[in-house]
Design a protein around this motif. Sequence first.
Motif, mmCIF file in Angstrom:
data_model
loop_
_atom_site.group_PDB
_atom_site.id
_atom_site.type_symbol
_atom_site.label_atom_id
_atom_site.label_comp_id
_atom_site.label_asym_id
_atom_site.label_seq_id
_atom_site.Cartn_x
_atom_site.Cartn_y
_atom_site.Cartn_z
ATOM 1 N N ALA A 18 0.809 -1.237 0.139
ATOM 2 C CA ALA A 18 0.217 0.162 0.174
ATOM 3 C C ALA A 18 0.916 1.156 -0.033
ATOM 4 C CB ALA A 18 -0.850 -0.118 1.245
ATOM 5 N N LEU A 19 1.790 1.201 1.004
ATOM 6 C CA LEU A 19 2.615 2.328 0.872
ATOM 7 C C LEU A 19 4.133 1.939 1.283
ATOM 8 C CD1 LEU A 19 2.941 5.472 0.263
ATOM 9 C CD2 LEU A 19 2.604 5.711 2.579
ATOM 10 N N PRO A 20 5.072 1.972 0.702
ATOM 11 C CA PRO A 20 6.695 1.605 1.433
ATOM 12 C C PRO A 20 6.852 2.515 2.547
ATOM 13 C CG PRO A 20 6.592 1.850 -1.139
ATOM 14 C CD PRO A 20 5.243 2.524 -0.607
ATOM 15 N N GLY A 21 7.072 1.484 3.545
ATOM 16 C CA GLY A 21 7.455 2.029 4.856
ATOM 17 C C GLY A 21 6.475 1.719 5.742
ATOM 18 N N PHE A 22 5.226 1.569 5.431
ATOM 19 C CA PHE A 22 4.110 1.213 6.481
ATOM 20 C C PHE A 22 4.333 -0.144 7.035
ATOM 21 C CE2 PHE A 22 0.169 3.599 4.930
ATOM 22 C CZ PHE A 22 0.838 4.920 5.118
ATOM 23 N N GLY A 23 4.856 -1.008 6.335
ATOM 24 C CA GLY A 23 5.342 -2.447 6.967
ATOM 25 C C GLY A 23 6.315 -2.266 8.158
ATOM 26 N N GLN A 24 7.344 -1.472 7.648
ATOM 27 C CA GLN A 24 8.450 -1.350 8.588
ATOM 28 C C GLN A 24 7.749 -0.667 9.877
ATOM 29 O OE1 GLN A 24 8.435 -0.746 5.378
ATOM 30 N NE2 GLN A 24 10.069 -2.122 4.879
ATOM 31 N N VAL A 34 9.900 5.482 8.220
ATOM 32 C CA VAL A 34 9.809 6.991 8.093
ATOM 33 C C VAL A 34 10.779 7.364 6.694
ATOM 34 C CG1 VAL A 34 10.299 9.259 8.991
ATOM 35 C CG2 VAL A 34 8.986 7.674 10.280
ATOM 36 N N LEU A 35 11.841 6.827 6.912
ATOM 37 C CA LEU A 35 12.820 7.110 5.876
ATOM 38 C C LEU A 35 12.229 6.744 4.371
ATOM 39 C CD1 LEU A 35 15.483 8.091 4.676
ATOM 40 C CD2 LEU A 35 16.491 5.609 5.214
ATOM 41 N N LEU A 36 11.553 5.509 4.604
ATOM 42 C CA LEU A 36 11.293 4.721 3.229
ATOM 43 C C LEU A 36 9.996 5.542 2.850
ATOM 44 C CD1 LEU A 36 11.454 0.852 3.958
ATOM 45 C CD2 LEU A 36 12.515 2.060 1.908
ATOM 46 N N ILE A 37 9.094 6.032 3.797
ATOM 47 C CA ILE A 37 7.909 6.932 3.274
ATOM 48 C C ILE A 37 8.420 7.920 2.763
ATOM 49 C CG2 ILE A 37 6.015 8.021 4.086
ATOM 50 C CD1 ILE A 37 5.662 5.924 6.312
ATOM 51 N N ALA A 38 9.487 8.722 3.322
ATOM 52 C CA ALA A 38 9.980 9.983 2.566
ATOM 53 C C ALA A 38 10.690 9.716 1.223
ATOM 54 C CB ALA A 38 10.855 10.472 3.801
ATOM 55 N N LEU A 39 11.428 8.839 1.219
ATOM 56 C CA LEU A 39 11.781 8.519 -0.219
ATOM 57 C C LEU A 39 10.690 8.226 -1.193
ATOM 58 C CD1 LEU A 39 14.729 6.078 0.762
ATOM 59 C CD2 LEU A 39 14.985 8.191 -0.454
ATOM 60 N N LEU A 42 9.422 11.611 -2.106
ATOM 61 C CA LEU A 42 10.183 12.193 -2.952
ATOM 62 C C LEU A 42 10.252 11.891 -4.457
ATOM 63 C CD1 LEU A 42 12.651 14.335 -3.129
ATOM 64 C CD2 LEU A 42 14.109 12.420 -2.517
ATOM 65 N N VAL A 43 10.430 10.327 -4.567
ATOM 66 C CA VAL A 43 10.580 9.908 -6.007
ATOM 67 C C VAL A 43 9.131 9.964 -6.753
ATOM 68 C CG1 VAL A 43 11.024 7.544 -7.282
ATOM 69 C CG2 VAL A 43 12.291 8.251 -5.167
ATOM 70 N N ASN A 44 8.251 9.571 -5.677
ATOM 71 C CA ASN A 44 6.749 9.936 -6.442
ATOM 72 C C ASN A 44 6.442 11.123 -6.982
ATOM 73 O OD1 ASN A 44 3.950 10.326 -6.448
ATOM 74 N ND2 ASN A 44 3.763 8.232 -5.576
ATOM 75 N N VAL A 45 6.931 12.142 -6.189
ATOM 76 C CA VAL A 45 6.606 13.522 -6.525
ATOM 77 C C VAL A 45 7.530 14.181 -7.774
ATOM 78 C CG1 VAL A 45 6.765 16.156 -6.005
ATOM 79 C CG2 VAL A 45 5.528 14.491 -4.498
ATOM 80 N N PRO A 77 11.276 1.027 -8.783
ATOM 81 C CA PRO A 77 11.115 -0.274 -8.630
ATOM 82 C C PRO A 77 12.005 -0.992 -7.630
ATOM 83 C CG PRO A 77 11.301 0.187 -10.812
ATOM 84 C CD PRO A 77 11.364 1.658 -9.836
ATOM 85 N N CYS A 78 13.266 -0.579 -7.281
ATOM 86 C CA CYS A 78 13.954 -1.046 -6.224
ATOM 87 C C CYS A 78 13.480 -0.711 -4.989
ATOM 88 C CB CYS A 78 15.431 -0.736 -6.524
ATOM 89 S SG CYS A 78 16.189 -1.683 -8.188
ATOM 90 N N LEU A 79 13.046 0.588 -5.068
ATOM 91 C CA LEU A 79 12.840 1.121 -3.428
ATOM 92 C C LEU A 79 11.524 0.340 -3.148
ATOM 93 C CD1 LEU A 79 12.768 3.433 -1.242
ATOM 94 C CD2 LEU A 79 11.410 4.773 -2.924
ATOM 95 N N TYR A 80 10.793 0.227 -4.027
ATOM 96 C CA TYR A 80 9.187 -0.065 -3.765
ATOM 97 C C TYR A 80 9.382 -1.879 -3.499
ATOM 98 C CZ TYR A 80 4.196 -1.203 -4.367
ATOM 99 O OH TYR A 80 2.615 -1.543 -4.234
#
Length: 156
Positions: A18-24, A34-39, A42-45, A77-80
């Motif tokens: 659903a959103l990278p970082g939520f699982g963490q 929080v770092l993954l959500i921020a990334l 950033l990448v999305n925008v 892709p790699c981030l996700y």
Amino acid sequence: MEKTNNKNKVEKLLWSIALPGFGQILNGKYLKGVLLIALEILVNVQANFNLAIIYSFHGEIKQAIEVTNYQWLMFYPCLYMFAIWDAYKDSGGGKSPFSFIPIVFAAYFITVGLIYSSTFKIFGVLMGPIWLPIIFLGIGLCVGLVIRGFLINIFE
């Protein structure tokens, strides 16, 4: 007890989809989450990813291609896929040998799909920066599963 643990792993995996970082965050890895959500943001925008998704869902593939900043979207892709794998692994999953291989190949194939998404056609249809990488995701998972099977046979 094992069924509850499996449900927990799947929950973390699905929240990370659903959103990278939520699982963490659910795993108690707050800084990483929080770092993954921020990334992700950033990448999305920077890539105009949400706009490309909207255009793609409306069938406006050429507009999706035009608004996409591929230099930024190439990171996605790699981030996700890493975020999904990491959330699953931190919740106790991924213990079988080479279990990461299908996820790694999925990330690689999604990236290749993204590279060719502005020109590659399937049955004469230009798929664009959303649909072609999604198609390549499935191919990458399948290739990764086959390679994982070979590796298991070789090393075990």
